[in-house]
Design a protein around this motif. Structure first.
Motif, short mmCIF file in Angstrom:
data_model
loop_
_atom_site.label_atom_id
_atom_site.label_comp_id
_atom_site.label_asym_id
_atom_site.label_seq_id
_atom_site.Cartn_x
_atom_site.Cartn_y
_atom_site.Cartn_z
N ASN A 74 34.75 53.43 35.24
CA ASN A 74 34.92 52.11 35.85
C ASN A 74 34.84 51.00 34.80
O ASN A 74 35.59 50.01 34.88
CB ASN A 74 33.86 51.90 36.93
CG ASN A 74 34.13 52.75 38.16
OD1 ASN A 74 35.27 52.99 38.53
ND2 ASN A 74 33.07 53.21 38.81
N SER A 226 42.79 52.61 35.96
CA SER A 226 42.38 52.53 37.36
C SER A 226 42.42 53.91 38.01
O SER A 226 41.52 54.30 38.76
CB SER A 226 43.29 51.56 38.12
OG SER A 226 43.01 51.57 39.50
N ASP A 227 43.47 54.66 37.71
CA ASP A 227 43.62 56.00 38.26
C ASP A 227 42.51 56.93 37.78
O ASP A 227 41.99 57.75 38.55
CB ASP A 227 44.99 56.54 37.85
CG ASP A 227 45.27 57.93 38.39
OD1 ASP A 227 45.23 58.10 39.63
OD2 ASP A 227 45.51 58.84 37.58
N GLN A 230 39.47 56.21 39.81
CA GLN A 230 39.56 56.79 41.16
C GLN A 230 39.33 58.29 41.12
O GLN A 230 38.65 58.85 41.99
CB GLN A 230 40.92 56.44 41.76
CG GLN A 230 41.10 54.97 42.06
CD GLN A 230 42.49 54.64 42.58
OE1 GLN A 230 43.06 55.38 43.37
NE2 GLN A 230 43.05 53.53 42.11
N GLN A 233 35.70 59.11 40.84
CA GLN A 233 34.98 58.98 42.11
C GLN A 233 35.23 60.19 43.00
O GLN A 233 34.33 60.68 43.68
CB GLN A 233 35.42 57.70 42.83
CG GLN A 233 34.63 57.41 44.10
CD GLN A 233 33.15 57.23 43.83
OE1 GLN A 233 32.74 56.34 43.09
NE2 GLN A 233 32.32 58.08 44.44
#
Length: 422
Positions: A74, A226-227, A230, A233
């Motif tokens: 992040n 960003s990917d 994700q 997560q």
């Protein structure tokens, strides 16, 4: 990187594209005494507390590694986004080159931080990272299956907003177009020319100015980062959620909520992950570039087959693999009083010499890597004897891992090492 010959050289359980054939160079490996029999240290035949081992490694070694990576991923997204914002400002005249370069350096450092943690996780691939032919792992980091041309193409597709008439969605793209390896290329490669052939060149790239190329690359880099966040997560949820794989390991003693028949079977899965040091670190990261196996240079020294082609972090990656192996083997990590590890298991089984020898070998390999004065690419070209010595030191670990370790703990070899004479 052209990886076709590379993929013929090593067996890598972590990636479906790499499940091919194992390599060999000297030691005869065998399974434990009860290999494939369901016996061995199973069902109470050992006095060692395997549940305690699973508890320490799950709660204090593996889960914190996954949590830390999610945090760093992040932060990486934020750093790349900030860099791209300043790149835009520089292009429209509202930021200086120094400001732009400082933000790029910060994004690169954030990539280093994330990759350092990921290289530790590479030796902890269990559950969600190996399910579905390692799909999630490859989305985060697909090396050695990489393609800079594929990344160049997706820079253009992303900035156009569509591909083949459909809205661009990175979640639908294959692993070679995303992940930490793609981001390394985008952040560290200073050559603004595309890396494709004339027939696969990204549409319109040659007509762009240097400023436009940097802008398009940074915008796609933000999407890639960003990917990664994700995916991190998704990994954390699959690992540490209510029905996650961590709970399955912790409940491995024939309890509800576990995928394992008993604790010994779960211990064996953790052991399997540790064999990354053999098939990938030793063979793929060292043996292939050294020309010990088939490579892109007809089995000559081959710097272009090293792992980190743009950030030149190949040595650091190997070091972090070894540090992670040590934490799994010894059970020792910062901020934890519990140090139950495989070394304790060996000692309990009367194999104190093996425990000591493996600890010594791991420490020797780490010290060897830390002693380098140049990056691995330069050292390979200028002093390949030093790299061969590093390979020898890592092999000293894996020789024991594939013989005394599995025999004395009655563990099964992973599929990548069963029948391997290396």
């Amino acid at each position: 990187m052209n990886t076709s010959k590379f993929l013929q050289s090593i067996t890598v359980a972590v990636s479906s594209a790499l499940i091919l054939s194992a390599c060999s160079d000297s030691v005869q490996s065998t399974a434990g005494e009860d290999f494939n029999s369901g016996g061995g240290n199973n069902g109470g035949t050992t006095t060692f507390n395997e549940t305690a081992l699973l508890s320490n490694l799950t709660n204090n070694v593996i889960t914190p590694a996954y949590l830390n990576f999610e945090t760093l991923a992040n932060q990486l997204h934020l750093a790349v986004d900030q860099y791209c914002s300043v790149e835009t400002s520089f292009n429209n005249g509202s930021a200086t080159a120094a400001e732009r370069d400082n933000e790029l350096a910060a994004a690169q450092q954030s990539w280093h931080n994330s990759m350092e943690q990921w290289q530790k996780i590479e030796v902890m691939q269990l559950g969600p990272l190996i399910e579905n032919q390692s799909l999630l792992r490859n989305q985060i980091y697909s090396w050695p299956v990489t393609s800079t041309c594929a990344v160049d193409q997706d820079v253009v597709y992303f900035n156009q907003g569509s591909i083949n008439g459909e809205p661009y969605n990175i979640a639908n793209r294959v692993a070679t177009r995303r992940g930490l390896d793609a981001l390394e290329y985008l952040l560290f490669n200073e050559n603004l020319e595309h890396s494709c052939s004339s027939t696969t060149a990204p549409d319109g790239w040659d007509n762009l100015t240097s400023a436009e190329r940097r802008q398009q690359r940074c915008e796609f880099a933000t999407e890639v980062a960003s990917d990664i966040g994700q995916s991190s997560q998704i990994l954390l949820n699959a690992w540490d959620g209510a029905n996650g794989y961590a709970a399955s390991l912790l409940n491995a003693a024939n309890e509800p909520g576990s995928d394992f028949a008993n604790a010994h079977e779960a211990v064996n899965r953790v052991s399997d992950a540790m064999f990354y040091i053999d098939s990938v670190t030793k063979d793929g990261k060292l043996g292939v570039p050294l020309g010990l196996f088939e490579n892109d240079c007809q089995q000559s020294l081959c710097p272009q087959d090293l792992e980190s082609q743009f950030a030149y972090q190949s040595l650091e990656h190997i070091r972090n693999n070894l540090i992670s192996l040590k934490s799994l083997f010894t059970g020792e990590v910062n901020n934890s009083e519990d140090t139950t590890g495989f070394d304790d298991y060996l000692i309990e089984e009367g194999a104190t010499m093996t425990a000591n020898n493996m600890r010594t070998a791991i420490d020797a390999a780490i010290a060897d890597v830390e002693a380098y004065q140049q990056n691995l690419s330069l050292t390979l070209q200028n002093n390949d004897a030093q790299v061969r010595e590093t390979h020898r030191k890592v092999k000293a670990i894996t020789d024991q891992l594939k013989t005394d370790f599995i025999n004395q703990l009655a563990l099964e070899l992973p599929a990548t090492s069963a029948g391997d004479n290396d």
